[in-house]
Design a protein around this motif. Structure first.
Motif, short mmCIF file in Angstrom:
data_model
loop_
_atom_site.label_atom_id
_atom_site.label_comp_id
_atom_site.label_asym_id
_atom_site.label_seq_id
_atom_site.Cartn_x
_atom_site.Cartn_y
_atom_site.Cartn_z
N LYS A 31 -25.42 -41.01 64.66
CA LYS A 31 -25.73 -41.77 63.44
C LYS A 31 -24.55 -42.46 62.82
O LYS A 31 -24.71 -43.66 62.43
N LYS A 32 -23.78 -41.57 62.81
CA LYS A 32 -22.19 -42.27 62.10
C LYS A 32 -21.92 -43.73 62.99
O LYS A 32 -21.34 -44.63 62.59
N GLU A 33 -22.09 -43.72 64.39
CA GLU A 33 -21.69 -44.56 65.30
C GLU A 33 -22.82 -45.66 65.54
O GLU A 33 -22.54 -46.58 66.00
N GLY A 34 -24.10 -45.80 64.50
CA GLY A 34 -24.98 -46.64 64.55
C GLY A 34 -26.17 -46.55 65.57
O GLY A 34 -26.67 -47.54 65.86
N ILE A 35 -26.20 -45.28 66.13
CA ILE A 35 -27.00 -45.07 67.21
C ILE A 35 -28.20 -44.16 66.78
O ILE A 35 -28.10 -43.06 66.16
N ASP A 36 -29.35 -44.96 66.64
CA ASP A 36 -30.55 -43.99 66.31
C ASP A 36 -31.55 -43.85 67.46
O ASP A 36 -31.93 -44.83 68.13
N ILE A 37 -31.99 -42.65 67.52
CA ILE A 37 -32.72 -42.11 68.82
C ILE A 37 -34.11 -41.93 68.39
O ILE A 37 -34.19 -40.97 67.13
N ASN A 38 -35.02 -42.39 68.76
CA ASN A 38 -36.66 -41.75 68.39
C ASN A 38 -37.00 -40.74 69.08
O ASN A 38 -37.12 -40.80 70.37
N VAL A 39 -36.75 -39.42 68.73
CA VAL A 39 -36.87 -38.35 69.45
C VAL A 39 -38.21 -38.01 69.81
O VAL A 39 -38.12 -37.64 71.02
N ASN A 40 -39.18 -38.38 69.05
CA ASN A 40 -40.63 -38.00 69.47
C ASN A 40 -41.23 -38.81 70.49
O ASN A 40 -41.65 -38.54 71.58
N MET A 41 -40.61 -40.35 70.43
CA MET A 41 -40.89 -41.33 71.56
C MET A 41 -40.27 -40.54 72.96
O MET A 41 -40.76 -40.63 74.00
N LEU A 42 -38.97 -40.31 72.90
CA LEU A 42 -38.52 -39.73 74.02
C LEU A 42 -39.04 -38.64 74.51
O LEU A 42 -39.27 -38.41 75.83
N ALA A 43 -39.60 -37.61 73.83
CA ALA A 43 -40.22 -36.27 74.28
C ALA A 43 -41.47 -36.91 74.91
O ALA A 43 -41.94 -36.12 75.71
#
Length: 705
Positions: A128-140
């Motif tokens: 998050k600090k590096e500007g990376i946002d991951i959609n965890v639900n979509m990945l799952a």
């Protein structure tokens, strides 16, 4: 401990897998070996929310299921063999959220083995600090398994991870990214029929690496080789095809899952730091500066705590002599056990400081940069860049460093690394160096900010490193091998050190030093005290008779002096004295007397035993310095032939060089035998290091005396 669930932690190196293991298990863990091999097996226990006890196995870090070292081969061995004692009920695959695409390659391979799995996205706070946002639900949803966002460093997400582990019973249901059967259909079908399995990927992996699996007999290995030959099964080509197919699929899976708005900024910042720290000129200058700071700190920062420990042991000895009844047991405890133990415990501050710095350098990611910088230089001397890790690790201890050489793919590079790693000065030599430097090097500052003693200590470490590199250069031409080595290494991102981890490392290493070295020191001190307090009865009887006659004619002051002389003479004619005098003609050209000779013999059990031996010998010796620090006793020691101090600059420097090069460690000999499975290499190592130590000490003493 009874367990309800067996969990395996799997992941790439530098993903925080071991940190997560420590968080889940706490102090409830142990280290052993995987059956039949010398690779470490870390096992711990964790209580889940539903009351179940989970056994957690920390498998070695690997980038894929295709092994490039002994450690990496363990991962497939465990996951492929359902009869293996470490075969898991659930796999927790730990992935670095800041580099998810690369980490998911291993996930896709492991998922194809059809073991229930949870994906733990670690370092999500850093992402998050590096500007990376991951959609965890979509990945799952796309992977068909539970995905949990965690941060092992900040201890977040652990509760959710434990719940996910409790609820995981199914395997990954979505497409894994490669049509395995299409890669080698006939060969895979034959293996499936032979193994009675319906798993295509397991069958293909067996063809790739059956030689690493102990579950098959010679007949099976021969059958697999026959299948490979019949169907032109080429491991390298099929591995490349599989990897390309998997990455192509992962691109689809991650489309829309990751939004990276800070990639350019992140890499720009990292590149700016690396441009300085890995620069051909400035990088080495900074590294040398860091070494100066470390060794200067070891002396400067440890002065007061060491003085307090020394004063404490002196007070204990004084109280012991004042209040304990005179006799053999009191003398054994005070002059044997307490003197030997005090000689070890006094160095805890220096050991703690050394390991604190090593931990900080590793935690920040700087140690990996040092390895990268040294690669080209090492290659010129017959080593690979991966040899740097064991050699730097040898600053702490050669034993785990030699074991870490398993990660070196080239047999020649690995053997050379094992042969030279013990030359690098370890923490066990630190007490010897600091004791001798404190005797002959004045405690003053050079150029106003550099401690001369710290500078000398750094010089000893640099001498050992240079010696290791030069010996490696010679072995490059002696040891023959056809294979070519290569160096692939991921530079971890820069991070602030985890101060809790640094403190824990200081505590653990200091505790290990005291308990491991302490056991040896106490045993040696007791044996040595007995050998130094007793001798052939006729000799001791003659000494007693001689001094009884003299005492009758002397006053109380003179009798006190006589007691010291009597103790010294008895020590000289004791069993320990006779042993030392036996080897004295061999070591006298090095500037060593028979007392130092005794220390050379005892310290083969452990280098740091030198200090305990000196403490015991000079305690038994008696005299005005009977109660005092070991440094005081050694400083007051006089050569009876010349009347000069025993520990002159020439003698001290000669002795330090001897300890820098000599193989004064039984544990190292044992681990070299275990790693090479032959007595040839440890015997060669013992011989060449002893010869180096003797010649270097001889030259130094003869030039400096």
């Amino acid at each position: 401990m009874a367990k309800d669930l067996k969990i395996a932690l799997v992941g790439n190196p530098n993903t925080g897998k071991s940190t997560l293991f420590n968080l889940l298990t706490g102090l409830n863990q142990k280290i052993g070996n995987f059956p039949g091999i010398t690779v470490d097996k870390k096992v711990g226990y964790c209580k889940l929310a539903d009351g179940k006890v989970a056994e957690i196995i920390d498998l070695p870090g690997t980038y894929s299921l295709y092994p490039k070292s002994k450690d990496e081969s363990i991962v497939f061995q465990v996951l492929a063999d359902k009869t293996n004692s470490s075969y898991p009920d659930v796999i927790v695959l730990v992935a670095d959220a800041t580099n998810l695409r690369r980490n998911l390659l291993l996930y896709s391979q492991v998922a194809d083995l059809d073991v229930p799995m949870v994906l733990a996205l670690n370092m999500t706070d850093m992402a998050k600090k590096e500007g990376i946002d991951i959609n965890v639900n979509m990945l799952a949803e796309r992977l068909g398994i539970q995905v949990v966002a965690i941060s092992a460093r900040s201890k977040t997400g652990l509760k959710e991870l434990k719940q996910a582990i409790e609820n995981t019973t199914k395997i990954a249901t979505q497409a894994k990214g490669a049509d395995i059967l299409a890669l080698a259909p006939e060969a895979i079908q034959e293996v499936k029929a032979r193994l009675k399995t319906d798993n295509d990927y397991y069958a293909m992996q067996v063809l790739h690496q059956h030689q690493h699996l102990d579950i098959f007999d010679q007949e099976a290995h021969a059958a697999f080789e026959k299948i490979k030959k019949a169907h032109d099964f080429e491991t390298s080509k099929l591995q490349a095809a599989e990897t390309i197919a998997r990455y192509r699929h992962l691109g689809t899976v991650l489309s829309g899952v990751i939004e990276d708005t800070g990639a350019a900024k992140k890499f720009a910042f990292s590149d700016k730091i690396d441009a300085i720290l890995t620069n051909k000129f400035w990088g080495f200058l900074i590294f040398i500066g860091i070494l100066f700071f470390i060794f200067n700190s070891i002396f400067s920062w440890s002065t007061y705590p060491m003085e307090m420990i020394e004063a404490g042991f002196m007070k204990l000895t004084e109280l012991g002599h004042s209040y304990l009844p005179e006799g053999i047991l009191t003398n054994l405890f005070l002059d044997g056990v307490l003197a030997g133990l005090g000689g070890v415990i006094v160095f805890i501050p220096q050991i703690a400081i050394l390991f604190a710095f090593i931990s900080i350098l590793e935690d920040t990611g700087y140690m990996a940069r040092v390895t990268f910088m040294m690669d080209k230089i090492m290659r010129k001397f017959g080593l690979s860049g991966k040899s740097v890790v064991p050699m730097i690790g040898s600053l702490a201890c050669a034993v785990p460093s030699i074991m870490s050489a398993r990660n070196i793919e080239s047999w020649k590079d690995r053997i050379i690394t094992i042969m030279v790693a013990p030359l690098v000065s370890c923490s066990a030599r630190l007490p010897v160096y600091t004791l001798l430097i404190g005797l002959v090097v004045p405690e003053k500052m050079v150029w106003g900010f550099i401690n001369l003693q710290g500078l000398t200590l750094m010089g000893m470490y640099l001498i050992s490193i240079v010696a290791a590199v030069l010996v490696a250069f010679v072995m490059k031409f002696i040891i023959k091998a056809k294979e070519k080595s290569y160096f692939i290494m991921e530079l971890p991102v820069y991070r602030m050190p985890r101060w809790g981890n640094v403190l824990y490392t200081m505590y653990e290493k200091s505790k290990t030093f005291v308990f491991e070295a302490g056991k040896v020191i106490i045993a040696i001190s007791i044996i040595l005290w007995v050998l130094a307090s007793y001798g052939p009865s006729d000799r001791f009887a003659r000494i007693d008779k001689k001094y009884d006659l003299i005492e009758a004619k002397k006053d109380s002051v003179q009798i006190s002096t006589l007691e010291r002389d009597k103790a010294a003479e008895k020590l000289e004619h004791s069993y320990a004295g006779l042993l030392g005098q036996t080897i004295e003609p061999v070591i006298k050209p090095l500037g060593f007397d028979w007392k130092i000779g005794i220390a050379l013999i005892t310290s083969f059990a452990a280098r740091e035993a030198f200090v305990g031996t000196m403490a015991t010998i000079y305690s038994v010796d008696g005299g005005d310095e009977a109660v005092g620090t070991i440094r005081d006793k050694m400083r007051a020691a006089v050569n009876p032939d010349t009347g000069l101090p025993v520990f002159t600059f020439a003698t001290a420097f000669s002795l330090m060089l001897f300890y820098a090069f000599a193989m004064q460690c039984m544990s190292t000999v044992a681990v070299v035998f275990r790693e090479t499975k032959s007595w040839k290499w440890p015997l060669i190592q013992l011989s060449y290091m002893t010869a180096m130590a003797y010649v270097a000490s001889l030259i130094a003493y003869q030039l400096l005396k």
